[in-house]
Design a protein around this motif. Structure first.
Motif, PDB file in Angstrom:
ATOM      1  N   PHE A 335       0.908  -1.253  -0.012  1.00  0.00           N
ATOM      2  CA  PHE A 335      -0.101   0.137  -0.092  1.00  0.00           C
ATOM      3  C   PHE A 335       0.753   1.255  -0.161  1.00  0.00           C
ATOM      4  O   PHE A 335       0.359   2.444  -0.635  1.00  0.00           O
ATOM      5  N   PHE A 336       2.021   1.047   0.693  1.00  0.00           N
ATOM      6  CA  PHE A 336       2.470   2.418   0.798  1.00  0.00           C
ATOM      7  C   PHE A 336       4.333   2.287   0.247  1.00  0.00           C
ATOM      8  O   PHE A 336       4.648   1.372   0.104  1.00  0.00           O
ATOM      9  N   PRO A 337       4.790   3.299   0.034  1.00  0.00           N
ATOM     10  CA  PRO A 337       6.462   3.241  -0.181  1.00  0.00           C
ATOM     11  C   PRO A 337       7.127   2.403   0.795  1.00  0.00           C
ATOM     12  O   PRO A 337       6.897   2.737   2.253  1.00  0.00           O
ATOM     13  N   TRP A 338       7.961   1.586   0.397  1.00  0.00           N
ATOM     14  CA  TRP A 338       8.561   0.680   1.376  1.00  0.00           C
ATOM     15  C   TRP A 338       9.546   1.424   2.413  1.00  0.00           C
ATOM     16  O   TRP A 338       9.883   0.879   3.347  1.00  0.00           O
ATOM     17  N   GLN A 339      10.041   2.490   2.067  1.00  0.00           N
ATOM     18  CA  GLN A 339      11.116   3.238   2.997  1.00  0.00           C
ATOM     19  C   GLN A 339      10.244   3.752   3.932  1.00  0.00           C
ATOM     20  O   GLN A 339      10.748   3.359   5.363  1.00  0.00           O
ATOM     21  N   TRP A 340       8.955   3.998   4.090  1.00  0.00           N
ATOM     22  CA  TRP A 340       8.168   4.469   5.036  1.00  0.00           C
ATOM     23  C   TRP A 340       7.521   3.357   5.977  1.00  0.00           C
ATOM     24  O   TRP A 340       7.625   3.425   7.117  1.00  0.00           O
ATOM     25  N   VAL A 341       7.188   2.155   5.070  1.00  0.00           N
ATOM     26  CA  VAL A 341       6.879   1.036   6.011  1.00  0.00           C
ATOM     27  C   VAL A 341       7.942   0.300   6.705  1.00  0.00           C
ATOM     28  O   VAL A 341       7.546  -0.027   7.912  1.00  0.00           O
ATOM     29  N   ILE A 342       9.132   0.391   6.352  1.00  0.00           N
ATOM     30  CA  ILE A 342      10.170  -0.109   7.214  1.00  0.00           C
ATOM     31  C   ILE A 342      10.400   0.845   8.347  1.00  0.00           C
ATOM     32  O   ILE A 342      10.397   0.326   9.504  1.00  0.00           O
ATOM     33  N   ILE A 343      10.368   2.005   8.472  1.00  0.00           N
ATOM     34  CA  ILE A 343      10.390   3.005   9.580  1.00  0.00           C
ATOM     35  C   ILE A 343       9.303   2.585  10.463  1.00  0.00           C
ATOM     36  O   ILE A 343       9.471   2.563  11.649  1.00  0.00           O
ATOM     37  N   VAL A 344       7.901   2.784   9.996  1.00  0.00           N
ATOM     38  CA  VAL A 344       6.975   2.704  10.881  1.00  0.00           C
ATOM     39  C   VAL A 344       7.134   1.297  11.483  1.00  0.00           C
ATOM     40  O   VAL A 344       6.590   1.101  12.780  1.00  0.00           O
ATOM     41  N   ASP A 345       7.293  -0.167  10.748  1.00  0.00           N
ATOM     42  CA  ASP A 345       7.384  -1.328  11.093  1.00  0.00           C
ATOM     43  C   ASP A 345       8.432  -1.406  12.438  1.00  0.00           C
ATOM     44  O   ASP A 345       8.109  -1.904  13.493  1.00  0.00           O
ATOM     45  N   VAL A 346       9.577  -0.732  12.367  1.00  0.00           N
ATOM     46  CA  VAL A 346      10.593  -0.858  13.250  1.00  0.00           C
ATOM     47  C   VAL A 346      10.032  -0.168  14.522  1.00  0.00           C
ATOM     48  O   VAL A 346      10.244  -0.737  15.659  1.00  0.00           O
ATOM     49  N   ILE A 347       9.573   0.729  14.519  1.00  0.00           N
ATOM     50  CA  ILE A 347       9.009   1.671  15.390  1.00  0.00           C
ATOM     51  C   ILE A 347       7.881   0.707  16.421  1.00  0.00           C
ATOM     52  O   ILE A 347       7.908   0.756  17.491  1.00  0.00           O
ATOM     53  N   ALA A 348       6.896   0.447  15.464  1.00  0.00           N
ATOM     54  CA  ALA A 348       5.987  -0.485  16.024  1.00  0.00           C
ATOM     55  C   ALA A 348       6.338  -1.762  16.644  1.00  0.00           C
ATOM     56  O   ALA A 348       6.099  -2.207  17.853  1.00  0.00           O
TER      57      ALA A 348
END
Length: 367
Positions: A335-348
């Motif tokens: 759904f979203f650009p992979w760069q942002w997904v990685i950042i959010v996933d790591v934070i989560a």
């Protein structure tokens, strides 16, 4: 989407009532789960719950074959019926095991037979996911071997985490919902004019059947799914994954809406990480101890959480939360650009790790 949601709701309703019938049947024939040292329940609880999940899935699949929009999935292919027949085999083996406690290798042969039927009838790995694009697998025996191996692996993974009320079925529902949303969205935004898809349908029926069963299986459980249920869930989850990611170049491999080429590798790992991690740790733990990888013990992830002071429901909800973060974190790549997904996933993930440690009350003596 409406048809899929209707099929999901129908599977939930049928599974709920079928599980109620399975409870009565188990009581009538006195099919109860034995109370062992490693178990966390202390009362006689009937099993055969897998029969309720299967009937909810199977009956809805039959209805789907005659339903507008999704009936095209059944045209000119045996694949859906191969999944159904494979499910029938593992459920039958599981029910026998629930009653007479089969030896592990006999149960394994049943798992292989069910997975083999699925592979032979068309749902199998034709390509190997790779960041640069799918790598074709030309050898039919190799396609079948890899498919059977993956299905059996996932079946045993769900069998291993089925140790607390509502745990395995809830994890399957959350992971299946993530895959359902991602599979539908990718298909919906692809160039094809036919938005119906076997993997999306399988995930819809799996989520619905699990939801119906969870009403009976939530702590304190009125019925356990037994091996028939855990193996069925594993087979359906694996078949859905193979159908979406192992069939050749499809929308999952295209860079639409920010889909990264790494998604076909990340997705099944993220969605199935909790059960696969528990399976891997159990195999290593038992092998190092000089025991069979299939021998039972009290060292699973959910047992560890109980030993850290979590309540029964608390441990289940925590593992639900981890599954949600990992599964939806994986599907977010579609759904979203992979760069942002990685950042959010790591934070989560870091937030979940902090919560896990914070809520632990400290080691307690295993009962």
């Amino acid at each position: 989407m409406t048809i899929y949601l209707l099929m999901m709701a129908l599977a939930a309703v049928l599974s709920y009532f079928a599980t109620w019938g399975a409870r009565r049947l188990a009581h009538q024939f006195k099919v109860y789960t034995p109370i062992r040292d490693r178990d966390v329940h202390s009362d006689r609880v009937p099993r055969l719950g897998g029969l309720g999940i299967f009937l909810g899935f199977a009956l809805t699949l039959l209805v789907s074959s005659q339903t507008y929009f999704v009936k095209g999935i059944f045209k000119d292919t045996f694949a859906p019926w191969g999944v159904l027949l494979g499910a029938m085999i593992v459920v039958a083996v599981g029910i026998i095991d629930d009653i007479v406690d089969l030896r592990w290798w006999v149960k394994m042969l049943g798992q292989i037979a069910g997975a083999l039927v699925v592979a032979l009838w068309g749902v199998r790995i034709f390509v190997f996911p790779w960041p640069g694009g799918p790598v074709p697998i030309e050898s039919r025996p190799l396609q079948i071997f890899l498919t059977v191996f993956f299905i059996v692996l996932v079946m045993n993974a769900f069998n291993f985490i089925d140790g607390l009320d509502g745990l395995a079925v809830g994890v399957a529902a959350i992971a299946g919902l993530a895959f359902f949303i991602g599979s539908y969205w990718v298909r919906r935004n692809s160039s094809t004019q036919d938005w119906s898809d076997l993997s999306t349908l399988l995930m819809a029926l799996l989520v619905g059947a699990c939801a119906g069963f969870l009403c009976h299986n939530w702590h304190p459980a009125k019925i356990f799914m037994g091996d028939s249920g855990s193996m069925l869930i594993g087979l359906l989850m694996a078949a859905g994954s193979v159908g979406a990611l192992g069939q050749g170049r499809n929308a999952f491999y295209d860079r639409i809406g920010g889909v990264s080429a790494i998604v076909p590798i990340v997705l099944p790992i993220a969605i199935l990480l909790i059960p696969l991690l528990d399976l891997g740790l159990a195999v290593v733990r038992r092998t190092v101890a000089g025991r069979s990888p299939f021998s039972a013990d009290r060292g699973h992830l959910h047992h560890r959480l109980l030993d850290l002071g979590y309540s029964h429901r608390g441990a289940v909800i925590l593992m639900y939360s981890w599954t949600f973060v990992l599964a939806f974190g994986g599907i977010a790549f579609a759904f979203f650009p992979w760069q942002w997904v990685i950042i959010v996933d790591v934070i989560a993930a870091l937030a979940m790790a902090w919560i896990t440690i914070k809520l632990a009350k400290g080691p307690v003596k295993a009962q």
